[in-house]
Design an enzyme around this catalytic site. Sequence first.
Site, PDB file in Angstrom:
ATOM      1  N   GLU A 141       0.855  -1.267  -0.263  1.00  0.00           N
ATOM      2  CA  GLU A 141      -0.180  -0.241   0.060  1.00  0.00           C
ATOM      3  C   GLU A 141       0.648   1.033   0.255  1.00  0.00           C
ATOM      4  O   GLU A 141       0.600   2.003   0.818  1.00  0.00           O
ATOM      5  CB  GLU A 141      -0.635   0.051   1.051  1.00  0.00           C
ATOM      6  N   CYS A 143     -12.665  -5.545 -21.083  1.00  0.00           N
ATOM      7  CA  CYS A 143     -12.759  -5.634 -22.597  1.00  0.00           C
ATOM      8  C   CYS A 143     -11.523  -6.885 -22.960  1.00  0.00           C
ATOM      9  O   CYS A 143     -10.631  -7.229 -24.226  1.00  0.00           O
ATOM     10  CB  CYS A 143     -12.586  -4.699 -23.044  1.00  0.00           C
TER      11      CYS A 143
END
Length: 191
Positions: A88, A147
Amino acid sequence: MAKLYFYYASMNAGKSTTLLQADFNYRERGMATMLFTAAVDDRFATGTITSRIGLSAPATMFDAATDIAAAVTERHRRGHLACVLVDEAQFLTADQVRQLAGIADGLGVPVLAYGLRTDFRGQLFEGSARLLAVADALIEIKSVCACGRKATMNLRVDREGRAVAEGRQTEIGGNDRYVALCRRHFTEALE
């Protein structure tokens, strides 16, 4: 010569998994590591780096006030550290990134930082911006849009799955709040 590495990606690309694998590789060879994770990330157990595939390891939590250099220097003094790993990393401050560079340069300990490059608006996080500017190596971890193209953006969604374009930069969440998309589909979702 030790280096500062920045591994960056969109959400769900496997950053924590890759970090935990690197940590395992060091420890398997009997080398000591020190792991850090953002205190603000409360999705799983606090003080733990957890991947979505079920791997986890305890880590020292950091927030904006944490002196990472002091913590690493103290731990290194008690026994040689082979590597520092930060999860993080987008939540680091610019000064903490400077500290990480100092750990690599001054202590000779490699630092591997993993994080998001951009937020849900496509803007750089402070820690990511600084890492992109000063890291010795920039490594993109690839993720895939629905996609099939490379996912580079993090779309924030509401409970109904609609795109969110406004709000605080930091809002902790997982698949319920964020979708990794290619730039084209990210832009279309926000229009």
